[in-house]
Design an enzyme around this catalytic site. Structure first.
Site, mmCIF file in Angstrom:
data_model
loop_
_atom_site.group_PDB
_atom_site.id
_atom_site.type_symbol
_atom_site.label_atom_id
_atom_site.label_comp_id
_atom_site.label_asym_id
_atom_site.label_seq_id
_atom_site.Cartn_x
_atom_site.Cartn_y
_atom_site.Cartn_z
ATOM 1 N N GLY A 18 -26.298 54.097 -43.140
ATOM 2 C CA GLY A 18 -25.226 53.259 -42.497
ATOM 3 C C GLY A 18 -24.608 53.392 -41.185
ATOM 4 O O GLY A 18 -24.888 54.530 -40.388
ATOM 5 N N LYS A 44 -23.949 57.116 -38.729
ATOM 6 C CA LYS A 44 -24.739 57.206 -37.637
ATOM 7 C C LYS A 44 -23.704 57.365 -36.433
ATOM 8 O O LYS A 44 -23.935 58.245 -35.787
ATOM 9 C CB LYS A 44 -25.325 55.836 -37.456
ATOM 10 C CG LYS A 44 -26.375 55.783 -36.026
ATOM 11 C CD LYS A 44 -27.053 54.403 -35.769
ATOM 12 C CE LYS A 44 -26.114 53.216 -35.857
ATOM 13 N NZ LYS A 44 -26.814 51.824 -35.619
ATOM 14 N N GLY A 102 -6.648 62.566 -38.047
ATOM 15 C CA GLY A 102 -7.340 63.761 -37.505
ATOM 16 C C GLY A 102 -7.156 63.512 -35.904
ATOM 17 O O GLY A 102 -7.765 64.174 -35.089
ATOM 18 N N HIS A 118 -4.310 53.410 -41.532
ATOM 19 C CA HIS A 118 -3.922 53.881 -40.349
ATOM 20 C C HIS A 118 -2.550 54.062 -39.733
ATOM 21 O O HIS A 118 -2.106 54.887 -39.616
ATOM 22 C CB HIS A 118 -5.007 53.590 -39.138
ATOM 23 C CG HIS A 118 -6.385 53.625 -39.598
ATOM 24 N ND1 HIS A 118 -6.969 54.409 -40.281
ATOM 25 C CD2 HIS A 118 -7.562 52.817 -39.110
ATOM 26 C CE1 HIS A 118 -8.338 54.414 -40.507
ATOM 27 N NE2 HIS A 118 -8.728 53.366 -39.606
ATOM 28 N N MET A 145 8.242 59.494 -21.343
ATOM 29 C CA MET A 145 9.320 58.884 -21.643
ATOM 30 C C MET A 145 10.058 58.075 -20.332
ATOM 31 O O MET A 145 9.985 58.297 -19.374
ATOM 32 C CB MET A 145 10.343 60.101 -21.597
ATOM 33 C CG MET A 145 10.540 60.739 -22.851
ATOM 34 S SD MET A 145 11.541 62.292 -22.691
ATOM 35 C CE MET A 145 11.654 62.754 -24.239
ATOM 36 N N LEU A 190 3.580 63.227 -19.894
ATOM 37 C CA LEU A 190 2.648 64.451 -20.222
ATOM 38 C C LEU A 190 1.358 63.763 -20.640
ATOM 39 O O LEU A 190 1.134 63.240 -21.960
ATOM 40 C CB LEU A 190 3.201 65.512 -21.494
ATOM 41 C CG LEU A 190 2.171 66.233 -22.060
ATOM 42 C CD1 LEU A 190 1.467 67.164 -20.998
ATOM 43 C CD2 LEU A 190 2.849 67.043 -23.165
#
Ligand SMILES: NC(=O)C1=CN([C@@H]2O[C@H](COP(=O)(O)OP(=O)(O)OC[C@H]3O[C@@H](n4cnc5c(N)ncnc54)[C@H](OP(=O)(O)O)[C@@H]3O)[C@@H](O)[C@H]2O)C=CC1
Ligand SMILES: O=C1O[C@H](COP(=O)(O)O)[C@@H](O)[C@H](O)[C@H]1O
Length: 515
Positions: free
Chosen positions: A40, A44, A215, A274, A403, A423
């Site tokens: 699938g 992949k 992650g 998510h 910021m 940053l």
């Protein structure tokens, strides 16, 4: 930036780096990783590349690991290897030696079989056992990881077959773990049913419900940022923060996945998992410790404090052309865009809207968290109309935290201007390659660390929030508004944002620094 020549000066800061926080038990022994659904799209594009990267970096040892692909499609080992190779040939040629690639592909074996009968799984077990014997694996030192890169409809039967045919043969130290992909269910009832079915076969510590946003580097940074910095502690509440936006935008449609997508829609595909996971990390209280259970306890509390969603705080959209996909029904009511305001009923967040926004086929691709602060009381500089302070965490692309703040415009006049403390990871961490979310999470499953995986009660609480709205959409009671592909989505979504209190800074745009 250096004043002359436009060169970035990168400071060396390695001496300030602390030791890694987690002490992982280093396990050795034969490791079999089985990718079910190996033919699938996910396998992949994400699973095999992540496994290869772990191998390349030495996290998977060639004398221990073997990779198995399993699916119904009748192909040979070499066919599977070629499929994988053809997808990443450019990347591989650029980064790796031919020898390493050959060695890696040699670790992959393919077994073809159905998902609902024993034959294929018995064959798979035989292949795994052969590999274990070849590696002289003593009983109890073999580890079996099953990654279900499959549609959720087949999870129960596949888990039953694994339990019946493919379990690790001993309980003396080895293990069998199962990784399941999202969407885990379609609503509260189906998710609970799925949890019960799988829960009868496997214990919670064996189950890894993956949400790859957990992650991502900047998502993983949220806990550190919030709880290791004095700056944020006193500001992170309803007294200072006006509204929070968590945004996901893609500049392409459902290409090639219309059939899957139409069954789920943007809320089940992105927001319920998510974006809600990100919300938990932004809004939760400080956990007792970094133990996975302590962190997940706090996430559950936040989810349980979310109030029922109000109709007037939802805007749905569907891009024009979505239904042209032959796998999408002509009268589909599925949203490809949604803005939903969530309200958290607790001491810290009462009255602060959390605006979750996700859309496909929009004008840009990015994911970010935007925390907008309240106006400064007694504005002696009369700079209020220039915009509010914002703290933005750019998850992707161009990972950064900045910021947005008001400063004196350099020069002789006393006037103000919007600027930022920035940053940007590409600039600050030039020598570091940020790992792919899947690499990190697969490594966690091998190490037995469930911190970045969704616990069953968390999942339940997440579905509780969205199920009533989803049912109304499924029943056609809530209709998506049309929008042009390549646009910002329906204009009504911007109006909702404004009603929720978000104040846009017109004319200000953050540009990621280039090197
Ligand atoms: N693709 C992506 O970018 C992402 C996917 N996911 C999740 O990962 C999982 C897999 O996704 P993806 O790879 O895109 O899915 P695919 O549609 O590509 O399915 C994977 C494999 O499952 C088998 N399969 C497909 N449909 C069925 C069916 N109805 N019944 C039984 N087997 C079937 C096929 O293998 P065969 O016919 O050979 O057996 C197919 O190759 C899903 O849960 C998805 O939500 C999560 C994040 C991102
Ligand atoms: O889970 C999913 O995520 C991808 C987006 O992932 P990202 O890491 O590139 O942000 C999305 O395209 C897909 O529809 C969804 O299933």
């Amino acid at each position: 930036m250096g004043s002359g020549g436009g060169q970035w000066i990168v400071e060396k800061r390695s001496s300030f780096r602390s030791e890694p926080l987690e002490v992982n038990v280093s396990e050795t022994g034969c490791l079999s990783i089985v990718v079910l659904g190996a033919s699938g799209d996910l396998a992949k594009k994400k699973t095999f590349p992540a496994l290869f990267n772990l191998y390349r970096q030495g996290f998977l040892q060639s004398n221990e690991v073997h990779i198995f692909g399993y699916a119904r499609t009748k192909i040979s080992d070499d066919d599977l290897r070629n499929r994988i190779r053809s997808f990443w040939c450019v990347f591989l040629v650029a980064c790796c030696s031919i020898m390493l690639m050959t060695e890696w592909f040699y670790q992959i074996k393919y077994v073809s079989g159905s998902y609902d009968t024993e034959g294929g799984f018995r064959m798979l077990d035989k292949e795994i056992s052969l590999h274990e014997e070849f590696r002289n694996s003593t009983e109890g030192s073999s580890r079996r990881l099953f990654y279900l890169a499959l549609p959720p409809s087949v999870y129960p039967v596949v888990c039953r077959m694994i339990k019946l045919c493919c379990m690790n043969k001993s309980h003396l130290g080895g293990w069998t773990r199962i990784v399941v992909e999202k969407p885990f269910g379609k609503d509260l009832d189906s998710a609970e049913k799925l949890s019960n079915q799988i829960g009868e076969l496997f214990e919670e510590p064996q189950l890894y419900r993956i949400d790859h946003y957990l992650g991502k580097e900047l998502v993983q940074n949220l806990l550190v940022l919030r709880f290791a910095n004095r700056f944020f502690l006193p500001l992170w509440n309803r007294d200072n923060i006006d509204n929070v936006q968590i945004v996901f935008r893609e500049d392409f449609g459902t290409e090639g996945r219309g059939g899957y997508f139409d069954e789920y829609g943007i809320i089940r595909d992105i927001i319920q998992n998510h974006l809600l996971q990100v919300l938990c990390l932004v809004a939760m209280e400080k956990p007792v410790s970094l133990k996975p259970e302590h962190i997940r306890d706090e996430k559950v509390k936040v989810l349980q404090s979310v109030m029922p969603i109000k109709d007037e705080e939802v805007v749905l959209g569907q891009y024009n052309g979505y239904r042209d996909d032959p796998t999408v029904p002509d009268h589909s009511n599925t949203p490809t865009f949604a803005t939903v305001v969530l309200r958290i009923h607790n001491e810290r967040w009462e009255g602060v809207p959390f605006i979750l926004k996700a859309g496909k086929a929009l004008n840009s691709r990015k994911a970010e968290i935007r925390i907008q602060f309240k106006d400064v009381p007694g504005d002696i500089f009369r700079c209020k109309n220039q915009g509010r302070n914002e703290f933005v965490i750019r998850l992707q692309p161009s990972e950064a935290m900045y910021m947005k703040l008001t400063v004196k415009q350099p020069g002789l006049e006393m006037s103000t201007v919007q600027s930022e403390l920035d940053l940007s990871y590409g600039q600050r961490y030039q020598q570091v390659t940020i790992p792919e979310a899947y690499e990190r999470l697969i490594l966690d499953t091998i190490r037995g660390d469930q911190q970045h995986f969704v616990r069953r009660d968390e999942l339940r609480a997440a579905w509780e929030i969205f199920t009533p709205l989803l049912h109304r959409i499924d029943d056609g009671e809530f209709k998506p508004l049309p929008y042009q592909p390549g646009s910002r989505g329906p204009a009504e979504a911007d109006e909702l944002l404004e009603r929720a209190g978000y104040v846009q800074t017109h004319g200000y745009i953050w540009i990621p620094p280039t090197l």
